[in-house]
Enzyme design. Sequence first.
Site, PDB file in Angstrom:
ATOM      1  N   GLY A 233     -26.365  -1.833   1.695  1.00 48.55           N
ATOM      2  CA  GLY A 233     -25.205  -2.707   1.849  1.00 48.55           C
ATOM      3  C   GLY A 233     -23.998  -1.878   2.201  1.00 48.55           C
TER       4      GLY A 233
ATOM      5  N   PHE B  57     -32.559   9.308   1.503  1.00 46.72           N
ATOM      6  CA  PHE B  57     -32.677   7.926   1.970  1.00 46.72           C
ATOM      7  C   PHE B  57     -34.124   7.420   1.925  1.00 46.72           C
ATOM      8  CE2 PHE B  57     -28.623   9.317   3.485  1.00 46.72           C
ATOM      9  CZ  PHE B  57     -27.816   8.203   3.354  1.00 46.72           C
TER      10      PHE B  57
ATOM     11  N   LYS C 109       0.828  -1.209   0.000  1.00 42.49           N
ATOM     12  CA  LYS C 109       0.000   0.000   0.000  1.00 42.49           C
ATOM     13  C   LYS C 109       0.863   1.260   0.000  1.00 42.49           C
ATOM     14  CE  LYS C 109      -4.399  -1.102   2.295  1.00 42.49           C
ATOM     15  NZ  LYS C 109      -5.219  -0.774   3.488  1.00 42.49           N
TER      16      LYS C 109
ATOM     17  N   ARG D  72     -19.137  -5.289  -0.231  1.00 41.78           N
ATOM     18  CA  ARG D  72     -19.481  -5.838   1.082  1.00 41.78           C
ATOM     19  C   ARG D  72     -20.977  -5.696   1.355  1.00 41.78           C
ATOM     20  NH1 ARG D  72     -14.930  -2.774   4.559  1.00 41.78           N
ATOM     21  NH2 ARG D  72     -15.303  -1.255   2.887  1.00 41.78           N
TER      22      ARG D  72
ATOM     23  N   LYS E 282     -22.953  -3.324   9.237  1.00 46.25           N
ATOM     24  CA  LYS E 282     -22.078  -3.537  10.394  1.00 46.25           C
ATOM     25  C   LYS E 282     -22.538  -2.718  11.598  1.00 46.25           C
ATOM     26  CE  LYS E 282     -17.901  -1.708  10.277  1.00 46.25           C
ATOM     27  NZ  LYS E 282     -17.754  -0.810  11.430  1.00 46.25           N
TER      28      LYS E 282
ATOM     29  N   CYS F  54     -20.748   0.081   6.181  1.00 45.49           N
ATOM     30  CA  CYS F  54     -21.217   0.803   7.380  1.00 45.49           C
ATOM     31  C   CYS F  54     -22.576   0.355   7.898  1.00 45.49           C
ATOM     32  CB  CYS F  54     -21.247   2.300   7.095  1.00 45.49           C
ATOM     33  SG  CYS F  54     -19.602   3.034   6.922  1.00 45.49           S
TER      34      CYS F  54
ATOM     35  N   ARG G 183     -19.609   8.891   2.880  1.00 44.06           N
ATOM     36  CA  ARG G 183     -20.308   8.018   1.941  1.00 44.06           C
ATOM     37  C   ARG G 183     -19.330   7.616   0.850  1.00 44.06           C
ATOM     38  NH1 ARG G 183     -24.635  11.972  -0.170  1.00 44.06           N
ATOM     39  NH2 ARG G 183     -22.791  13.299   0.055  1.00 44.06           N
TER      40      ARG G 183
END
Length: 438
Positions: A255, A247, A35, A325, A261, A258, A152
Amino acid sequence: MEIVVIGTGYVGLVTGVSLSEIGHQVTCIDTSIEKITKLKKSISPIYEPGIEELIEKNVAANRLFFGTDLQAAMKNKKIVYLTVGTPQNPDGTANLVYLEAAAIDIAKSMVQDTIVVVKSTVPVGTNEKIKKLIEENTQFNVAMVSNPEFLREGSALVDVFEGDRIVLGANDKKALETIAEVNNAFAIPIYKTNLESAEMIKYASNAFLATKISFINEIANICEKTGANIEQVSTGMGLDSRIGSKFLNAGIGYGGSCFPKDTAALSQIAGTVNHDFKLLKAVIEVNEKQKLKLVDVLKTEVSHLQGKKIALLGLAFKPETDDIRESASQVIIENLLVAGANIHVYDPIAQAGIQAVFGDEIVYEKDIESTIIEAEAVLIITEWDEIKAIKPAIFKKLMRQPIVLDGRLIYNKAEMSSLGIKYYSVGDGTNASYKTDY
């Protein structure tokens, strides 16, 4: 000011770059040599529009540096940002192993009293635990500041420089004022709280937004049974300033890294204090069910999926990111594989991530046309601009039978119908033939 940022993942890199952009001298530290090597060449390890340009700009201005040696980086610096991941454990709790390891590394590298700013999403009380852990491993004093991120994916830089607020929580007034000074140049309102409140604000904010998404998806399911149209309903709701339009876009669930989880973690936090958070449990349940909406509709239109070509357009959980994810695409692919479908997929950015999960079980196409040609049905998963720009006539021309199931409500139903395309969009109650058991 001189600042160290530990972690060059999504949050860490955006944090380091943005702090350097407003004039601070920032050193970003990561244990991954690969990285750091890329970052020194201004190559970002994450996909985020505009990030590489800012990396290059601030490296050239000698405000942004990258390395693997934390001890060397902290030699003359008394402010450290902690941004390592807190992934979800199987039981929904936050995994703090990486955070704790980084805390010990900080303690062993400190050469003076230090302010540690935690941007990682952590359960209430974690900052105090980290403070204690650091103090057990150093002779110097440490002050903790919780500074949760509200980024975001795909618009993180906009959120940093044009955000609604910066939340800072601390039980040390001097440390709180110092980090407020660090952030003043963003020219965004700063809201100051104690440590515990700042930790809770992040979870509560994401859980509330997830609730709005699950709520509007349930309304969409009712619209399908009553003849109402969810786009008209959500627009009418959003005109109420108490509700707002954000929203309230119905679809196939949320999904990413954030919402899934954080809702699971908050539910677990509630459990630890013996509170049954029934509303949040329902939000999570609704979302998981909504991800399979298109599969349920597909099975009413295409019987015996065994060996039939089904096309998926979009794989990322949202546009402008390569993040898969908790994406609906993964759940959909899993279910279609069980049914024996021949799955062809296309996404402009996220295909590598899906390929790492499914390998050669599905077919990865290079463009939209090759994905949909001779397909029995097309499922719209992610509203990339490239996918939104598709001319409906292409579906009619290339598909074996033009069935388009739109999980993101991006096409015009009248135009699709006029071309003889069988079209379904979530929450459209005007087409009774697509009513499901939701």
